[in-house]
Scaffold this motif. Sequence first.
Motif, PDB file in Angstrom:
ATOM      1  N   ARG A 284      21.254  40.780  98.210  1.00  0.00           N
ATOM      2  CA  ARG A 284      21.173  39.526  99.058  1.00  0.00           C
ATOM      3  C   ARG A 284      19.743  38.977  98.799  1.00  0.00           C
ATOM      4  O   ARG A 284      18.823  39.885  98.886  1.00  0.00           O
ATOM      5  CB  ARG A 284      21.543  39.839 100.500  1.00  0.00           C
ATOM      6  CG  ARG A 284      22.897  39.589 100.936  1.00  0.00           C
ATOM      7  CD  ARG A 284      23.760  41.029 100.804  1.00  0.00           C
ATOM      8  NE  ARG A 284      24.760  40.979 101.423  1.00  0.00           N
ATOM      9  CZ  ARG A 284      26.129  41.526 101.259  1.00  0.00           C
ATOM     10  NH1 ARG A 284      26.130  41.942  99.824  1.00  0.00           N
ATOM     11  NH2 ARG A 284      27.230  41.468 102.045  1.00  0.00           N
ATOM     12  N   ILE A 285      19.582  37.799  98.699  1.00  0.00           N
ATOM     13  CA  ILE A 285      18.234  37.103  98.673  1.00  0.00           C
ATOM     14  C   ILE A 285      18.301  35.998  99.428  1.00  0.00           C
ATOM     15  O   ILE A 285      19.094  35.033  99.337  1.00  0.00           O
ATOM     16  CB  ILE A 285      17.837  36.993  97.169  1.00  0.00           C
ATOM     17  CG1 ILE A 285      18.096  37.952  96.174  1.00  0.00           C
ATOM     18  CG2 ILE A 285      16.209  36.728  97.102  1.00  0.00           C
ATOM     19  CD1 ILE A 285      17.734  37.663  94.653  1.00  0.00           C
ATOM     20  N   LEU A 286      17.070  35.836 100.276  1.00  0.00           N
ATOM     21  CA  LEU A 286      16.673  34.640 100.838  1.00  0.00           C
ATOM     22  C   LEU A 286      15.731  33.670 100.202  1.00  0.00           C
ATOM     23  O   LEU A 286      14.778  34.347  99.787  1.00  0.00           O
ATOM     24  CB  LEU A 286      16.479  34.890 102.438  1.00  0.00           C
ATOM     25  CG  LEU A 286      17.535  35.929 103.280  1.00  0.00           C
ATOM     26  CD1 LEU A 286      16.704  36.017 104.584  1.00  0.00           C
ATOM     27  CD2 LEU A 286      18.753  35.097 103.173  1.00  0.00           C
ATOM     28  N   TYR A 287      15.857  32.715 100.325  1.00  0.00           N
ATOM     29  CA  TYR A 287      14.834  31.795  99.993  1.00  0.00           C
ATOM     30  C   TYR A 287      14.373  30.823 101.185  1.00  0.00           C
ATOM     31  O   TYR A 287      15.255  30.079 101.889  1.00  0.00           O
ATOM     32  CB  TYR A 287      15.122  30.771  98.838  1.00  0.00           C
ATOM     33  CG  TYR A 287      14.207  29.356  98.796  1.00  0.00           C
ATOM     34  CD1 TYR A 287      13.274  29.693  97.899  1.00  0.00           C
ATOM     35  CD2 TYR A 287      14.345  28.240  99.313  1.00  0.00           C
ATOM     36  CE1 TYR A 287      12.134  28.564  97.720  1.00  0.00           C
ATOM     37  CE2 TYR A 287      13.415  27.293  99.138  1.00  0.00           C
ATOM     38  CZ  TYR A 287      12.229  27.375  98.415  1.00  0.00           C
ATOM     39  OH  TYR A 287      11.652  26.416  98.232  1.00  0.00           O
ATOM     40  N   GLY A 288      12.991  30.517 101.514  1.00  0.00           N
ATOM     41  CA  GLY A 288      12.363  30.050 102.692  1.00  0.00           C
ATOM     42  C   GLY A 288      12.819  30.512 104.054  1.00  0.00           C
ATOM     43  O   GLY A 288      13.167  31.974 104.271  1.00  0.00           O
TER      44      GLY A 288
ATOM     45  N   SER B  73      17.677  44.621 103.146  1.00  0.00           N
ATOM     46  CA  SER B  73      16.948  45.430 104.008  1.00  0.00           C
ATOM     47  C   SER B  73      16.898  45.010 105.673  1.00  0.00           C
ATOM     48  O   SER B  73      17.625  43.619 105.667  1.00  0.00           O
ATOM     49  CB  SER B  73      15.143  45.033 103.518  1.00  0.00           C
ATOM     50  OG  SER B  73      15.121  43.848 103.377  1.00  0.00           O
ATOM     51  N   GLU B  74      16.375  45.445 106.415  1.00  0.00           N
ATOM     52  CA  GLU B  74      16.522  45.032 107.785  1.00  0.00           C
ATOM     53  C   GLU B  74      16.312  43.634 108.315  1.00  0.00           C
ATOM     54  O   GLU B  74      16.905  42.771 108.717  1.00  0.00           O
ATOM     55  CB  GLU B  74      15.816  46.045 108.618  1.00  0.00           C
ATOM     56  CG  GLU B  74      16.074  45.590 110.275  1.00  0.00           C
ATOM     57  CD  GLU B  74      15.409  46.695 111.162  1.00  0.00           C
ATOM     58  OE1 GLU B  74      15.649  46.530 112.458  1.00  0.00           O
ATOM     59  OE2 GLU B  74      14.859  47.459 110.752  1.00  0.00           O
ATOM     60  N   ASN B  75      15.034  43.049 107.514  1.00  0.00           N
ATOM     61  CA  ASN B  75      14.747  41.618 107.711  1.00  0.00           C
ATOM     62  C   ASN B  75      15.018  40.719 106.592  1.00  0.00           C
ATOM     63  O   ASN B  75      14.827  39.613 106.582  1.00  0.00           O
ATOM     64  CB  ASN B  75      13.146  41.616 107.987  1.00  0.00           C
ATOM     65  CG  ASN B  75      12.405  41.866 106.920  1.00  0.00           C
ATOM     66  OD1 ASN B  75      12.934  42.509 105.771  1.00  0.00           O
ATOM     67  ND2 ASN B  75      11.130  41.799 106.955  1.00  0.00           N
ATOM     68  N   HIS B  76      16.028  41.256 105.683  1.00  0.00           N
ATOM     69  CA  HIS B  76      16.574  40.684 104.318  1.00  0.00           C
ATOM     70  C   HIS B  76      15.528  40.105 103.421  1.00  0.00           C
ATOM     71  O   HIS B  76      15.822  39.385 102.835  1.00  0.00           O
ATOM     72  CB  HIS B  76      17.087  39.284 104.877  1.00  0.00           C
ATOM     73  CG  HIS B  76      18.444  39.784 106.025  1.00  0.00           C
ATOM     74  ND1 HIS B  76      19.229  40.670 105.723  1.00  0.00           N
ATOM     75  CD2 HIS B  76      18.553  39.377 107.291  1.00  0.00           C
ATOM     76  CE1 HIS B  76      20.025  40.804 106.947  1.00  0.00           C
ATOM     77  NE2 HIS B  76      19.499  39.822 107.886  1.00  0.00           N
ATOM     78  N   ARG B  77      14.059  40.822 103.670  1.00  0.00           N
ATOM     79  CA  ARG B  77      13.139  40.167 102.720  1.00  0.00           C
ATOM     80  C   ARG B  77      12.163  41.557 102.152  1.00  0.00           C
ATOM     81  O   ARG B  77      11.597  41.370 101.056  1.00  0.00           O
ATOM     82  CB  ARG B  77      12.266  39.657 103.643  1.00  0.00           C
ATOM     83  CG  ARG B  77      12.668  38.068 103.922  1.00  0.00           C
ATOM     84  CD  ARG B  77      11.795  37.311 104.728  1.00  0.00           C
ATOM     85  NE  ARG B  77      12.268  36.359 105.579  1.00  0.00           N
ATOM     86  CZ  ARG B  77      12.633  35.003 104.891  1.00  0.00           C
ATOM     87  NH1 ARG B  77      12.617  34.751 103.663  1.00  0.00           N
ATOM     88  NH2 ARG B  77      13.313  34.024 105.781  1.00  0.00           N
TER      89      ARG B  77
ATOM     90  N   HIS C 107      16.039  25.996 103.347  1.00  0.00           N
ATOM     91  CA  HIS C 107      16.217  27.359 102.700  1.00  0.00           C
ATOM     92  C   HIS C 107      17.200  27.397 101.997  1.00  0.00           C
ATOM     93  O   HIS C 107      18.329  26.519 101.738  1.00  0.00           O
ATOM     94  CB  HIS C 107      16.404  28.197 104.075  1.00  0.00           C
ATOM     95  CG  HIS C 107      17.503  27.670 105.026  1.00  0.00           C
ATOM     96  ND1 HIS C 107      17.269  26.771 106.037  1.00  0.00           N
ATOM     97  CD2 HIS C 107      18.546  28.285 105.039  1.00  0.00           C
ATOM     98  CE1 HIS C 107      18.275  26.669 106.709  1.00  0.00           C
ATOM     99  NE2 HIS C 107      19.201  27.742 106.085  1.00  0.00           N
ATOM    100  N   ASP C 108      17.683  28.559 101.251  1.00  0.00           N
ATOM    101  CA  ASP C 108      18.722  28.742 100.508  1.00  0.00           C
ATOM    102  C   ASP C 108      19.132  30.438 100.615  1.00  0.00           C
ATOM    103  O   ASP C 108      18.413  31.204 100.905  1.00  0.00           O
ATOM    104  CB  ASP C 108      18.409  28.310  98.966  1.00  0.00           C
ATOM    105  CG  ASP C 108      19.505  28.027  98.200  1.00  0.00           C
ATOM    106  OD1 ASP C 108      20.724  28.565  98.212  1.00  0.00           O
ATOM    107  OD2 ASP C 108      19.180  27.069  97.524  1.00  0.00           O
ATOM    108  N   ASP C 109      20.380  30.681 100.111  1.00  0.00           N
ATOM    109  CA  ASP C 109      20.750  31.905 100.324  1.00  0.00           C
ATOM    110  C   ASP C 109      21.633  32.404  99.057  1.00  0.00           C
ATOM    111  O   ASP C 109      22.479  31.595  98.621  1.00  0.00           O
ATOM    112  CB  ASP C 109      21.725  32.077 101.480  1.00  0.00           C
ATOM    113  CG  ASP C 109      21.069  31.998 102.825  1.00  0.00           C
ATOM    114  OD1 ASP C 109      20.626  32.857 103.596  1.00  0.00           O
ATOM    115  OD2 ASP C 109      20.862  30.610 102.936  1.00  0.00           O
ATOM    116  N   PHE C 110      21.629  33.645  98.589  1.00  0.00           N
ATOM    117  CA  PHE C 110      22.280  33.962  97.427  1.00  0.00           C
ATOM    118  C   PHE C 110      22.755  35.453  97.698  1.00  0.00           C
ATOM    119  O   PHE C 110      21.966  36.383  97.987  1.00  0.00           O
ATOM    120  CB  PHE C 110      21.482  34.057  96.186  1.00  0.00           C
ATOM    121  CG  PHE C 110      21.759  34.970  94.938  1.00  0.00           C
ATOM    122  CD1 PHE C 110      22.872  34.212  94.175  1.00  0.00           C
ATOM    123  CD2 PHE C 110      21.352  35.890  94.575  1.00  0.00           C
ATOM    124  CE1 PHE C 110      23.413  35.165  93.357  1.00  0.00           C
ATOM    125  CE2 PHE C 110      21.631  36.537  93.462  1.00  0.00           C
ATOM    126  CZ  PHE C 110      22.833  36.315  92.833  1.00  0.00           C
TER     127      PHE C 110
END
Length: 435
Positions: free
Chosen positions: A289-293, A348-352, A408-411
Amino acid sequence: MARNQGRHRIARRTKIATALLGLSIAVGGLVVSTTTGDSDKASADEVDKSQFVDITKVQPNVDKPQQGRNASTGSFTVDCGKNENGHFNPDNFIAQPGIRNGAQHLHDYVGNLSTNADSNNDSLLGAGTTCRNGDESAYFWPVVRIDTEEEGERQQNGQNQNNQQGDKQNQGGRDQQRQGDRNSGGGGQPQGDRDQNGDRNRQQNQGDDRQGRDQNNQNQNNQNQNQNNDNQGNQGNQNNNQDQAELDAPNADNELAGNDGEIQRPAVVDITFKGNAQEKVKEMPKFLRILYGDAKVTTNGPANARESWTCTGFEDRVIKQYPICPEGSDVKRVHTFPSCLDGNNIDSENHRDHIKYPDENGECANGLTAVPELTISLTYKIPREIQVNGQYKVDSFPEEDHNPFSDHDDFANVMSNQIMDRLVDCVNEGRKCRE
């Protein structure tokens, strides 16, 4: 462009919330009041026009690192369409897992066909995809809308709707009151008069002890009335809970509280994976999982927010405001994800914390491994008049008020091992591949 452009509605939640807040229903002396949330936030559906910037007045600000000898210089582009099948929802299974409408704004989806609040590794795998090569990864971002409704028109439409809602509710209250009057002896031929006449006849024939039984009956009637009031109050609370659940969901036009207007389908969706400026890349682990922004930049601060907005032909400059593009140029969002992974952790817990950006030289920090760098570019053919008038906006959480810096964006990676192997080989060998 979607149908009915230029004819917009005030958000459904705003209409209902305003009507319900002004309503009190009296039944047998019982008053039921409801609260549906912060209507000020719900009505914040107009964009601050100071957030719009002429891109031609912005100096180039995109610096690309110089590539080293071991750079992975190839690219791998995946064709997943432009959400032609209309896959929208206000969920985010990465940041708000299991919470329906948890994002409070609408997402565009391409790739995996099943993506919603309840998605997990098992449900994503084998669910089908819009990607031509069979990539079942989930790619999703907040929609862009055009809203040409002026503030005065929005307020008038909202007031008209509120008046209609109030009239209906008031009529319902009057009907209930009349029914209550009939039950308690008011309206038509008074029930009390009929009882009194009957009592007089019975008193002449049966004596005074009948009055005692009548009094007992009246006490029982009072108890029944109180029970009815309690039941109606409980039913009202149940209805309010149901209304709240409905308020949180999008309406038939995929509008939510504070997020209304015509959804704009991107003219171009480009999903491209690239390499690293200093080293070869490794495979992404499945279900990464990866977050953008940062969708809540106003609350969280700018640390994770990214400048995303530009225009075609001006990609050497990106801004945190909405761009106004010159004639012949289109509005563009560019989302480049972090690409330095902490071992094989998929989240991760905070996704970052499990994945970071490379430094200004393109290097990953010690202990981090370079994986393919995902960039999602979205191009929109928004009329220049709309841009100049500040009438397009990105969906957001209510407290963000369509702040473009909250983009933002999610993958989530659900590629097969075979596709990931092809991707890594292509990038590391310096080829340009399209699937």
